[in-house]
Design a protein around this motif. Structure first.
Motif, PDB file in Angstrom:
ATOM      1  N   VAL A 494       0.505  -7.609   1.171  1.00 25.19           N
ATOM      2  CA  VAL A 494       1.157  -7.468  -0.130  1.00 25.19           C
ATOM      3  C   VAL A 494       2.311  -8.452  -0.212  1.00 25.19           C
ATOM      4  N   THR A 495       2.371  -9.196  -1.326  1.00 30.47           N
ATOM      5  CA  THR A 495       3.436 -10.181  -1.460  1.00 30.47           C
ATOM      6  C   THR A 495       4.553  -9.703  -2.373  1.00 30.47           C
ATOM      7  N   GLY A 496       4.288  -8.778  -3.238  1.00 28.47           N
ATOM      8  CA  GLY A 496       5.321  -8.299  -4.155  1.00 28.47           C
ATOM      9  C   GLY A 496       6.364  -7.480  -3.419  1.00 28.47           C
ATOM     10  N   SER A 497       7.425  -7.111  -4.159  1.00 26.46           N
ATOM     11  CA  SER A 497       8.482  -6.345  -3.505  1.00 26.46           C
ATOM     12  C   SER A 497       9.122  -5.364  -4.469  1.00 26.46           C
ATOM     13  N   THR A 503       4.076  -2.600  -7.105  1.00 20.93           N
ATOM     14  CA  THR A 503       3.741  -3.211  -5.807  1.00 20.93           C
ATOM     15  C   THR A 503       3.292  -2.115  -4.838  1.00 20.93           C
ATOM     16  N   LEU A 504       2.172  -2.337  -4.196  1.00 24.78           N
ATOM     17  CA  LEU A 504       1.632  -1.344  -3.277  1.00 24.78           C
ATOM     18  C   LEU A 504       2.614  -1.071  -2.147  1.00 24.78           C
ATOM     19  N   GLN A 505       2.785   0.180  -1.804  1.00 24.29           N
ATOM     20  CA  GLN A 505       3.746   0.571  -0.769  1.00 24.29           C
ATOM     21  C   GLN A 505       3.239   1.877  -0.163  1.00 24.29           C
ATOM     22  N   ALA A 506       2.989   1.860   1.140  1.00 19.52           N
ATOM     23  CA  ALA A 506       2.552   3.100   1.789  1.00 19.52           C
ATOM     24  C   ALA A 506       3.611   4.170   1.578  1.00 19.52           C
ATOM     25  N   GLY A 507       3.176   5.386   1.273  1.00 20.68           N
ATOM     26  CA  GLY A 507       4.110   6.481   1.027  1.00 20.68           C
ATOM     27  C   GLY A 507       4.398   6.708  -0.440  1.00 20.68           C
ATOM     28  N   ARG A 508       4.024   5.750  -1.302  1.00 21.80           N
ATOM     29  CA  ARG A 508       4.248   5.909  -2.745  1.00 21.80           C
ATOM     30  C   ARG A 508       2.925   6.082  -3.479  1.00 21.80           C
ATOM     31  N   ARG A 509       2.999   6.695  -4.629  1.00 21.07           N
ATOM     32  CA  ARG A 509       1.765   6.929  -5.376  1.00 21.07           C
ATOM     33  C   ARG A 509       1.202   5.612  -5.920  1.00 21.07           C
ATOM     34  N   LEU A 510      -0.118   5.558  -6.004  1.00 19.56           N
ATOM     35  CA  LEU A 510      -0.803   4.391  -6.551  1.00 19.56           C
ATOM     36  C   LEU A 510      -0.603   4.384  -8.061  1.00 19.56           C
ATOM     37  N   VAL A 615      -0.951  -8.216  -4.814  1.00 24.69           N
ATOM     38  CA  VAL A 615      -1.971  -8.650  -3.853  1.00 24.69           C
ATOM     39  C   VAL A 615      -2.553  -9.980  -4.331  1.00 24.69           C
ATOM     40  N   PRO A 616      -2.497 -11.032  -3.494  1.00 25.39           N
ATOM     41  CA  PRO A 616      -3.075 -12.314  -3.899  1.00 25.39           C
ATOM     42  C   PRO A 616      -4.597 -12.207  -4.045  1.00 25.39           C
ATOM     43  N   GLU A 617      -5.123 -12.814  -5.090  1.00 26.10           N
ATOM     44  CA  GLU A 617      -6.562 -12.744  -5.329  1.00 26.10           C
ATOM     45  C   GLU A 617      -7.348 -13.448  -4.232  1.00 26.10           C
ATOM     46  N   ALA A 618      -6.716 -14.409  -3.592  1.00 30.25           N
ATOM     47  CA  ALA A 618      -7.421 -15.169  -2.561  1.00 30.25           C
ATOM     48  C   ALA A 618      -7.643 -14.333  -1.300  1.00 30.25           C
ATOM     49  N   ILE A 634      -1.944   0.195   3.965  1.00 29.52           N
ATOM     50  CA  ILE A 634      -2.421  -1.040   3.323  1.00 29.52           C
ATOM     51  C   ILE A 634      -2.673  -2.035   4.433  1.00 29.52           C
ATOM     52  N   ASP A 635      -3.779  -2.719   4.366  1.00 34.22           N
ATOM     53  CA  ASP A 635      -4.017  -3.745   5.379  1.00 34.22           C
ATOM     54  C   ASP A 635      -4.890  -4.850   4.797  1.00 34.22           C
ATOM     55  N   HIS A 636      -5.124  -5.861   5.631  1.00 32.06           N
ATOM     56  CA  HIS A 636      -5.943  -6.995   5.209  1.00 32.06           C
ATOM     57  C   HIS A 636      -7.409  -6.585   5.128  1.00 32.06           C
ATOM     58  N   LEU A 637      -8.164  -7.352   4.368  1.00 33.05           N
ATOM     59  CA  LEU A 637      -9.586  -7.042   4.207  1.00 33.05           C
ATOM     60  C   LEU A 637     -10.319  -6.991   5.545  1.00 33.05           C
ATOM     61  N   ALA A 638      -9.885  -7.813   6.487  1.00 29.05           N
ATOM     62  CA  ALA A 638     -10.584  -7.845   7.776  1.00 29.05           C
ATOM     63  C   ALA A 638     -10.278  -6.613   8.625  1.00 29.05           C
ATOM     64  N   ALA A 639      -9.251  -5.837   8.216  1.00 27.74           N
ATOM     65  CA  ALA A 639      -8.775  -4.749   9.068  1.00 27.74           C
ATOM     66  C   ALA A 639      -9.467  -3.423   8.768  1.00 27.74           C
TER      67      ALA A 639
END
Lengths: 655, 655
Positions: A494-497, A503-510, A615-618, A634-639
């Motif tokens: 996640v790049t946002g803040s 901005t996605l943040q574990a522990g917060r609602r989507l 989240v960057p589209e790339a 939250i993790d990377h697609l490979a994870a």
């Protein structure tokens, strides 16, 4: 002439009924409870007790009872405000429509302050909700109406005698020895129609006290509401106003040289008129030590006498003084709906659970039983209901044997996260309410040196900054088995803040975003794929190479579709977003996608979901969402392996 | 410790109940009907009969009964489509939420056509709704569910025994002589639980036949469904599909060299799966004269035999042939929900009312009793329910003595407009359905010279152009006492010319726009201030000189506020839009405005309402809107006298 022959299957007729949420799977058939033995006993049928009972029933807990001392549905409730997050949760249960349609929407707050020539002036309009949310307003509506809606929905899910009025909680105790499966003995006194009382003894696996500020369950746990802050005396009145005050249909914070008033617009009533609630500060402040008041009946008596001097007439006159030069009166031909005088400090319990001899949490308290505070920030009913919302699925998963041995009991158990997460919220509630209440009772730009003068800007800033908390949308749960925060910011996908903007943040609602479903081109709310049915979800934000069969997205999706069946059937759902602008066909996509989430696969619309979520589209991201809509990790697609590990901590796996 | 004293008014407890629509005022107390005498008798409890009964009950008709021959709520209904306009109407009754939440939204249509290599290809996606509407989609949902929702709402408004099943209509006749107030004698046969039958005789002021294509009421009126068009034989099947056809969740019109199929996506069912409906053209066309079929039992028998040869297997196989190379099958582990074979021509009655000896319309037919046609355009249930919607308020106004003597009876009576307006719609329905059905049964680019070959473009153009009618949003009622079209285009206050996009047009429904309420800054749908409560509304589009106390807007508002009280209390409501961008206060506005419509006064948001409605901000307009949301007349702001005249034709005035 119509010429018609037809053949129908018999179960087709059932489709006329309202939709039902699917119950959770039960991994072990529960031993059929003999009469008088329950999986869960709930004490108290206010908003938090009713919501808890409803959620458990919806999740499939059949052996369930809710006792309340009152003879029938609550009629004395005075809470009226629903926060944006509470609205999102009610929507996720399919019971928000009447509330949204008939409640009063508070969209804007007006701040009024004194002017040198006697009187007041409007200093600012501020949006009522200052964070991203599906509903950009609060709703005010009679608490009894919310309870009726909860009760009606409960009737659809629970056995007939689940809700029992005229049943007063007396006591509970652990008696593990003679019945370890149902270790708690609960004594309840029921009152018959003739007034005669009978004491009954029940056994239960779990007991929840939703029995209010005077909670008997809490007292039985040996806990007290603690805290030293006090509040000024306030009067509150609900009525149909006849006024030339211009902002009467907006929430208003009014400070004048003669005191403070808060205006809360309320819903339209059957006459076609609109109710208004006023909170009126009682000018002659009384600052008593409420801590002592609890213990000292002479002080309580004194308080009662002082409050007795506060009349409806006094409240209305004081409102008129504060609002001058505007006039405000009860509309001709109407009578005042309700009024009260109150003085409530901010107090909470140090604990909200009790465990059996094995350390398993068995008894819980929720709502006012845990925390009391002033009503001015409109929090009470919300925080209370969200306590129940947090506890309910953890209890149901435990009862249905869905939780793996590692987190089923002990210090790191999923049930322990209830106290951990919600006491923290209670602490924030108490802190915010102390600050907000005392600021609100203070004078702005006033001459009275006994009260700390506040600037208007300070007050507005407390209001705005509090919006994350007061909206319910900024609540953040700390790390636990259910919330895995990536320690390393640099490695985050996640790049946002700005979590308050989404901005996605574990522990917060989507946060909800609008998306367009690929299969049918429907515009939908993403939150509608996260209904409160007690399931976990993996939200895949696919990368822009989704159409590449060996790309990171395709590999992740294929692997996730192998991981999901390792957990109990239906317990993990897959939702996928894609950032693609070009047209493509199902055959261009990983086959697992259509198979697992044909109807939960979405493209973005105007408020681009990737941007909102940071989240960057790339690169995309994998997001695990708990049953209560809170991001777990939250993790990377490979994870995808990390997703599997996270879920393995929450849900039992097939051996 | 919470310290709280409170006082509540007793009627406060009522506020927990769902909101109710207010009944219409009754200008003369109705003579209490003795048992067996009713103000209205409705025959038939399908969608149109239920909606009619519900509306009458909501308007305050207490002496009301609805008989249906079936033993209980309908289970055989096969209609499933709700148009955008029907959704708007259900929303205006507060009963759209479940339908919108759980129904399937059809947003897009896919057109598929043959390719030279055997097979089909997608030629185009087209929006399902091609006109401006509050809901930009249709909804498909089980007809029985819609009936259940209507019935549940009826339970809130009507006396317990209003809906009577196992009551079969036998006959009616006028017997004015012995009881002129209740001139119609209705004979009904009721079947007891033991199967015994009793014939009962009732009397009523008005009788409505909503008793379907075989309507006994229609036959008793001496009317027949007339028409010569026929349709091909079609099979229809509802099931959970297992398919690789990519557009299965969209409405599809599929033409292949082997026949035609229409795909109608349906709602999600309890298993979590989604239903699909297929209409499948039976390849071996049978073209019989249906007119003769009605009279000739041998022909009917022949038809029945031919249809009997059509099996579920045949329908599914034929679907597979048309969709090839795609596969389609019933999903493993599921059974087919419902299937049928039908052949329905387009037929209608020449009249839909019958009058007593004084020429007063007393008997009406609605729905399938008036018009039958193929189901493919998804019109049946909609046009039927809208028949009832049109009739209900006219009946209620008549019964409550709200109609002035001039238009209470006779050729220009308001009741006469029912037949005038709705037969015209039935004619359009029949014409559209004939065209659409035969085009749909025809081949596109086919080799078969016996069927006129259509181009794909022709078909799409019929579909698009039909959208005004099929969405229900383009219906236009002709001139009458209720619809006053300005003859002179130059003198019209409206400059736009695209009513399907929202330009105001007498005779058409008022399009919804989003607006922001001045009093509380809430974003609202304007249509929500036009609920179906049987009231007239004046919508003022104020001019941009609204703040000028002697400007045309201020003068109009002041005068309208004097005109409104000349009509029965609550029967005319005022709604005001303003085009102002600058901030202003209530004190800057004509005082009448706050007094009469504090909560119905709005500013514009993004899709500027003035532009949508085609009204210049500099000049504004006065719009009178009928109880069914249809614009009755449009005039300049200065023409408040014309509004008064219009209303005086609709509503009795205080003497």
């Amino acid at each position: 002439m119509p010429v018609f022959t037809e053949v129908a299957s018999s179960y087709r007729d059932l489709r006329i009924l309202p939709s039902r949420a699917p119950a959770l799977p039960k991994l072990k058939a529960p031993s059929t409870s003999p009469p008088g033995q329950f999986e869960v006993v709930v004490i108290g049928a206010g908003p938090s007790g009713l919501l808890l009972t409803l959620l458990l029933a919806r999740y499939g807990i059949e052996s369930l009872v809710c006792f309340d001392a009152k003879p029938g549905t609550l009629k004395a409730g005075q809470a009226d405000g629903l926060q944006p997050r509470t609205l999102e949760v009610l929507k996720s249960l399919g019971i928000a429509d009447e509330i949204l349609q008939d409640g009063c929407h508070m969209s804007e707050v007006a701040f009024w302050n004194p002017v040198p020539t006697p009187g007041i002036e409007r200093t600012a309009f501020v949006p009522d909700v200052n964070v991203a949310a599906r509903y950009k307003h609060e709703v005010t509506i009679h608490q009894g109406r919310i309870e009726r809606i909860l009760k009606e929905n409960l009737d659809q899910y629970a056995a007939e005698n689940t809700l029992r009025f005229s049943h007063r909680f007396i006591s509970f105790e652990f008696q593990e020895a003679d019945n370890p499966e149902f270790p708690i003995v609960v004594k309840v006194e029921s009152t018959g129609p003739d007034g005669s009382t009978v004491e009954n003894t029940y056994r239960t696996k779990y007991l929840v006290g939703a029995d209010g500020a005077h909670s008997g369950v809490r007292q039985n746990m040996g806990l007290k509401l603690e805290g030293e802050t006090t509040d000024h005396i306030w009067g509150v009145v609900d009525f149909v106003a006849d006024t030339d005050f211009p902002d009467i249909r907006k929430r208003c914070a009014i400070h004048s040289s003669t005191g403070s008033v808060m205006v809360i617009p309320r819903e339209r009533i059957a006459t076609g008129e609109y109710l208004t609630r006023l909170y009126v500060q009682v000018a002659d402040d009384i600052n008593l030590d409420l801590d002592n008041a609890c213990e000292n009946s002479a002080v309580v008596k004194d308080l009662r006498q002082k409050r007795a001097a506060i009349t409806l007439e006094y409240i209305l006159n004081q409102a008129t003084r504060v609002l001058a030069p505007y006039k405000i009166d009860v509309k001709n031909g109407t009578t005042v709906d309700w009024w009260a005088a109150y003085q409530i400090g901010q107090r909470m319990t140090p604990k909200s659970s009790a465990s059996d001899r094995d350390g398993v949490d068995r008894v819980f308290i929720v709502g006012d039983a845990c925390h009391t505070h002033s009503p001015k920030a409109g929090q009470g009913m919300n925080v209370s209901m969200m306590d129940s919302y947090n506890l309910s699925w953890k209890l149901a998963h435990t009862l249905h044997n869905l939780i793996p041995p590692t987190t089923n009991s002990g210090k790191n158990s999923i049930l322990k996260t209830f106290e951990y997460e919600r006491l923290n919220v209670a602490r924030q509630l108490i802190a915010f309410d102390s600050k907000f209440s005392s600021m609100f009772s203070g004078q702005i730009g006033g001459e009275d040196s006994s009260v700390k003068a506040l600037t208007h800007e300070e007050f507005v800033s407390v209001f705005r900054e509090g919006s994350g908390f007061t909206s319910g949308c900024g609540i953040e749960y700390g790390d636990s088995v259910l919330v895995k925060n990536s320690r390393d910011r640099n490695s985050s996908p996640v790049t946002g803040s700005d979590p308050l903007s989404g901005t996605l943040q574990a522990g917060r609602r989507l946060l909800d975003v609008k998306v367009r479903r690929y299969a049918d081109a429907n515009l939908r709310h993403l939150q509608d794929d996260f209904p409160s049915t007690g399931r976990y979800r993996i939200l895949v934000l696919a990368s822009d190479d989704l159409l590449n069969p060996s790309g990171v997205s395709a590999v992740a999706l294929t692997n996730l579709c192998d991981i999901i069946p390792q957990f109990p059937s239906s317990m993990v759902e897959l939702v996928v977003l894609h950032p693609l602008k070009e047209r493509f066909e199902w055959t261009d996509l990983p086959p697992a996608l259509k198979k697992h989430c044909e109807m939960r696969f979405y493209g973005c619309v105007d408020d681009n979901a990737y941007q909102v979520y940071g989240v960057p589209e790339a690169s995309g991201a994998l997001v695990t969402v708990r049953p209560d809509g809170v991001v777990g990790m939250i993790d990377h697609l490979a994870a995808y392996g990390a997703v599997q590990s996270y879920l393995a901590g929450c849900l039992v796996m097939h051996s």
